[in-house]
Scaffold this motif. Structure first.
Motif, PDB file in Angstrom:
ATOM      1  N   TYR A  85       0.627  -1.130   0.120  1.00 18.19           N
ATOM      2  CA  TYR A  85      -0.284   0.008   0.011  1.00 18.19           C
ATOM      3  C   TYR A  85       0.563   1.284   0.341  1.00 18.19           C
ATOM      4  O   TYR A  85       0.308   2.646  -0.389  1.00 18.19           O
ATOM      5  CB  TYR A  85      -1.026  -0.304   1.027  1.00 18.19           C
ATOM      6  CG  TYR A  85      -2.094   1.268   2.030  1.00 18.19           C
ATOM      7  CD1 TYR A  85      -3.142   1.067   0.087  1.00 18.19           C
ATOM      8  CD2 TYR A  85      -1.426   1.877   2.116  1.00 18.19           C
ATOM      9  CE1 TYR A  85      -3.811   2.538   0.289  1.00 18.19           C
ATOM     10  CE2 TYR A  85      -2.920   3.193   2.392  1.00 18.19           C
ATOM     11  CZ  TYR A  85      -3.985   3.687   1.476  1.00 18.19           C
ATOM     12  OH  TYR A  85      -4.405   4.284   1.333  1.00 18.19           O
ATOM     13  N   GLN A  86       2.138   1.024   0.833  1.00 19.87           N
ATOM     14  CA  GLN A  86       3.115   2.663   1.158  1.00 19.87           C
ATOM     15  C   GLN A  86       3.664   2.481  -0.785  1.00 19.87           C
ATOM     16  O   GLN A  86       3.752   3.838  -0.378  1.00 19.87           O
ATOM     17  CB  GLN A  86       3.346   2.431   2.476  1.00 19.87           C
ATOM     18  CG  GLN A  86       3.288   2.925   3.586  1.00 19.87           C
ATOM     19  CD  GLN A  86       2.454   3.588   3.442  1.00 19.87           C
ATOM     20  OE1 GLN A  86       3.005   4.642   3.379  1.00 19.87           O
ATOM     21  NE2 GLN A  86       1.849   3.395   4.494  1.00 19.87           N
ATOM     22  N   LEU A  87       3.823   1.456  -1.398  1.00 10.95           N
ATOM     23  CA  LEU A  87       4.496   1.598  -2.205  1.00 10.95           C
ATOM     24  C   LEU A  87       3.092   2.384  -3.638  1.00 10.95           C
ATOM     25  O   LEU A  87       3.638   3.003  -3.947  1.00 10.95           O
ATOM     26  CB  LEU A  87       5.165   0.149  -2.739  1.00 10.95           C
ATOM     27  CG  LEU A  87       6.146   0.044  -3.735  1.00 10.95           C
ATOM     28  CD1 LEU A  87       7.342   0.711  -3.263  1.00 10.95           C
ATOM     29  CD2 LEU A  87       6.079  -1.639  -4.217  1.00 10.95           C
ATOM     30  N   TYR A  88       2.136   2.130  -3.238  1.00 11.06           N
ATOM     31  CA  TYR A  88       1.115   2.731  -4.400  1.00 11.06           C
ATOM     32  C   TYR A  88       1.511   4.073  -4.374  1.00 11.06           C
ATOM     33  O   TYR A  88       1.441   4.718  -5.231  1.00 11.06           O
ATOM     34  CB  TYR A  88      -0.468   1.987  -3.865  1.00 11.06           C
ATOM     35  CG  TYR A  88      -0.929   2.644  -4.899  1.00 11.06           C
ATOM     36  CD1 TYR A  88      -1.439   2.636  -5.954  1.00 11.06           C
ATOM     37  CD2 TYR A  88      -1.664   3.423  -4.441  1.00 11.06           C
ATOM     38  CE1 TYR A  88      -2.372   3.225  -6.929  1.00 11.06           C
ATOM     39  CE2 TYR A  88      -2.948   4.171  -4.893  1.00 11.06           C
ATOM     40  CZ  TYR A  88      -2.911   4.692  -6.103  1.00 11.06           C
ATOM     41  OH  TYR A  88      -4.294   4.563  -7.235  1.00 11.06           O
ATOM     42  N   TYR A  89       1.346   4.591  -2.744  1.00 12.14           N
ATOM     43  CA  TYR A  89       2.138   5.911  -2.521  1.00 12.14           C
ATOM     44  C   TYR A  89       3.168   6.633  -2.984  1.00 12.14           C
ATOM     45  O   TYR A  89       3.880   7.812  -2.656  1.00 12.14           O
ATOM     46  CB  TYR A  89       1.346   6.340  -0.987  1.00 12.14           C
ATOM     47  CG  TYR A  89      -0.521   5.925  -1.462  1.00 12.14           C
ATOM     48  CD1 TYR A  89      -1.011   8.000  -2.193  1.00 12.14           C
ATOM     49  CD2 TYR A  89      -1.007   5.865  -0.649  1.00 12.14           C
ATOM     50  CE1 TYR A  89      -2.371   7.554  -2.027  1.00 12.14           C
ATOM     51  CE2 TYR A  89      -2.521   5.995  -0.671  1.00 12.14           C
ATOM     52  CZ  TYR A  89      -2.919   6.170  -1.518  1.00 12.14           C
ATOM     53  OH  TYR A  89      -4.354   6.560  -1.528  1.00 12.14           O
ATOM     54  N   GLU A  90       3.500   5.577  -3.245  1.00 10.89           N
ATOM     55  CA  GLU A  90       5.977   5.785  -3.851  1.00 10.89           C
ATOM     56  C   GLU A  90       6.034   6.508  -2.146  1.00 10.89           C
ATOM     57  O   GLU A  90       7.220   7.257  -2.355  1.00 10.89           O
ATOM     58  CB  GLU A  90       5.593   7.341  -4.740  1.00 10.89           C
ATOM     59  CG  GLU A  90       4.887   6.612  -5.968  1.00 10.89           C
ATOM     60  CD  GLU A  90       4.556   7.816  -6.932  1.00 10.89           C
ATOM     61  OE1 GLU A  90       5.137   8.858  -6.757  1.00 10.89           O
ATOM     62  OE2 GLU A  90       3.786   7.371  -7.464  1.00 10.89           O
ATOM     63  N   ARG A  91       5.763   5.305  -1.399  1.00 16.28           N
ATOM     64  CA  ARG A  91       7.038   5.209   0.006  1.00 16.28           C
ATOM     65  C   ARG A  91       7.751   4.554   0.146  1.00 16.28           C
ATOM     66  O   ARG A  91       6.898   3.507   1.078  1.00 16.28           O
ATOM     67  CB  ARG A  91       5.747   5.900   1.163  1.00 16.28           C
ATOM     68  CG  ARG A  91       4.952   7.020   0.610  1.00 16.28           C
ATOM     69  CD  ARG A  91       3.851   7.350   1.801  1.00 16.28           C
ATOM     70  NE  ARG A  91       3.888   7.378   3.476  1.00 16.28           N
ATOM     71  CZ  ARG A  91       4.384   8.349   4.073  1.00 16.28           C
ATOM     72  NH1 ARG A  91       4.969   8.995   3.954  1.00 16.28           N
ATOM     73  NH2 ARG A  91       4.132   6.781   5.312  1.00 16.28           N
ATOM     74  N   PRO A  92       8.517   3.503  -0.394  1.00 17.96           N
ATOM     75  CA  PRO A  92       9.458   2.715  -0.572  1.00 17.96           C
ATOM     76  C   PRO A  92       9.919   3.138   0.595  1.00 17.96           C
ATOM     77  O   PRO A  92      10.118   4.020   0.973  1.00 17.96           O
ATOM     78  CB  PRO A  92       9.618   2.859  -2.182  1.00 17.96           C
ATOM     79  CG  PRO A  92       9.979   3.952  -2.280  1.00 17.96           C
ATOM     80  CD  PRO A  92       9.147   4.114  -1.934  1.00 17.96           C
ATOM     81  N   ASP A  93      10.990   1.697   0.736  1.00 23.02           N
ATOM     82  CA  ASP A  93      11.606   1.814   2.179  1.00 23.02           C
ATOM     83  C   ASP A  93      11.016   2.529   3.459  1.00 23.02           C
ATOM     84  O   ASP A  93      12.347   3.438   3.834  1.00 23.02           O
ATOM     85  CB  ASP A  93      12.603   2.359   1.452  1.00 23.02           C
ATOM     86  CG  ASP A  93      13.676   1.371   0.204  1.00 23.02           C
ATOM     87  OD1 ASP A  93      13.190   0.798   0.079  1.00 23.02           O
ATOM     88  OD2 ASP A  93      13.578   2.446  -0.583  1.00 23.02           O
ATOM     89  N   LEU A  94      10.280   2.515   3.987  1.00 26.69           N
ATOM     90  CA  LEU A  94      10.024   3.071   5.186  1.00 26.69           C
ATOM     91  C   LEU A  94      10.254   2.519   6.002  1.00 26.69           C
ATOM     92  O   LEU A  94      10.998   1.201   5.682  1.00 26.69           O
ATOM     93  CB  LEU A  94       8.518   2.912   5.359  1.00 26.69           C
ATOM     94  CG  LEU A  94       7.891   3.881   4.567  1.00 26.69           C
ATOM     95  CD1 LEU A  94       6.367   4.150   4.194  1.00 26.69           C
ATOM     96  CD2 LEU A  94       7.866   5.528   5.248  1.00 26.69           C
ATOM     97  N   PRO A  95      11.058   3.315   7.510  1.00 31.00           N
ATOM     98  CA  PRO A  95      11.834   2.202   8.252  1.00 31.00           C
ATOM     99  C   PRO A  95      11.100   1.280   9.054  1.00 31.00           C
ATOM    100  O   PRO A  95       9.645   1.084   8.869  1.00 31.00           O
ATOM    101  CB  PRO A  95      12.469   2.903   9.101  1.00 31.00           C
ATOM    102  CG  PRO A  95      11.230   4.389   9.890  1.00 31.00           C
ATOM    103  CD  PRO A  95      11.335   4.433   7.557  1.00 31.00           C
TER     104      PRO A  95
END
Lengths: 150, 150, 150, 150
Positions: free
Chosen positions: B23-33
């Motif tokens: 889901y975060q990838l969909y919002y272009e937030r890869p690599d969250l800690p």
């Protein structure tokens, strides 16, 4: 004209209500029962940090020119939460003088004080007058709202 | 295929995280800690009625197919508040089988149980696949979101 | 103030150009070559019924206050075609006095005279001032424009 | 499956009409009189460079899978004019195979050949399936359409 922003107080009830009625009229909700306004005002007076807070804009002669209501609520991506500015209204005679901008900026300051700097609001796509201001003090996002049909 | 919707549980952590990462990838937030996911999951596990609740969709073989996170928050016009469905995700391989719809409907049911039937969410105007579903289960409003620029 | 709408004439060239420059500036196209304006004006002067026609709004003192350019073009669903109002501009000092509305209504009349009553135009979603007027004299449609990327 | 794009021909009338009927149905215009289709087809057959041209997509077995109609019309800012792709339709059974994309690209090529490379079209904001493709082959603009209310 100078405008002062301060928290809404018990003595503001009558003037606050006239403003909130104007706002509800904008959303085509005339003739809400007095209970609606009593309940809303009581919530503001309770000063519950989990519920809405209200700010008013006061003009030179001590009368209310505008209001805003905001609340902090949880956000799944941000542990500190977000600040939702739900209501914003300037009385028609006081428009174009920076009242709404001063109210928004006061919410920004309150949000900073609370350690919850993310402030957002929703507005109708065709709220042209509002958006002229919002484009200056905030960022339009591509997010649109869906409501459960009840 | 049958899909079961149930609250997310401690044992779901690894599969839940994979979904939330998608889901975060969909919002272009890869690599969250990792801390981001740990904090979010801990909040769901705390079962605080004022914070987010999580539901997961479980397929025939017991694996998670989708998730949703929702929260109740105050609303100035409605003393009972509203339900904000913030996150919704179905894993790509499980799309087109009613998983997202079942999750939304489970949030509707949870909202009814809580006495807070007003459910809403925000989605990007160009989330075409999502909106194909949302138009069936909800009403598009003319409201758009403005964010304070930080 | 009274406003007269009439076809643009050869003697209007200098004032017409100043208005069209203001319009191009709105679309962030300053410093177009003089050739651009010469070509556009020559097309208007040619009075070719298949090409653009221009109308100007003239104020009490004989100066131009605004302009519009429109063209009839084929439409696959309507044998009589449609009328595309492409350009519309009122000089800043003359706004709020009905100039743009009078220009639009003059195009409506010209379209009726031509037997092509369907008039349309495109505007940017965030042209708030324009849309305040357009919502009064026309119907917003859900159609958005896609351009080939060149 | 291979798809061939070619100009619509007289022998295509029956299949072309079925496709154009499907397209009109999408816009909730069922039961148009036969005269509507006769007139439209006759215009395509006239090969008038000032009126609409039609292309069809033909599948392996020689049947029509899709159609597009486009026209060149004057543009006030561009002496060479623009190309308006008005109609685009793929029959439901043939979707997802690149038919619409091939038709759009063929219009691009025709526009290039004509020295009028600017191609545009309008689509409803909620045409999700269409927009999934259009976002790949074109640029969404912020322009929305207003129609004179008739």
């Amino acid at each position: 004209m100078s405008v002062t922003i301060r928290p809404v107080e018990a003595a503001d009830k009558a003037e606050w209500q006239r403003l909130f009625e104007g706002y509800q009229l904008y959303y085509e909700r005339p003739d809400l029962p007095q209970e609606f306004y009593d309940t809303a005002f009581a919530r503001l007076m309770a000063r519950d940090p989990r519920d809405f807070a209200g700010l008013v804009a006061v003009g030179d002669e001590g009368h209310l020119l505008g209001l805003t209501h905001y609340v902090f609520h949880p956000h799944m991506w941000r542990p500190e939460g977000v600040c939702y500015l739900q209501d914003l209204f300037t009385k028609p005679e006081a428009r174009g003088q920076g009242v709404a901008r001063a109210l928004i900026e006061a919410v920004y300051a309150a949000a900073d004080n609370a350690g919850v700097p993310s402030v957002y609001w929703l507005t109708q796509e065709f709220n042209y007058a509002g958006r002229m201001l919002y484009d200056k003090v905030a960022t339009r996002t591509p997010f649109i709202r869906y409501n459960r049909a009840l």
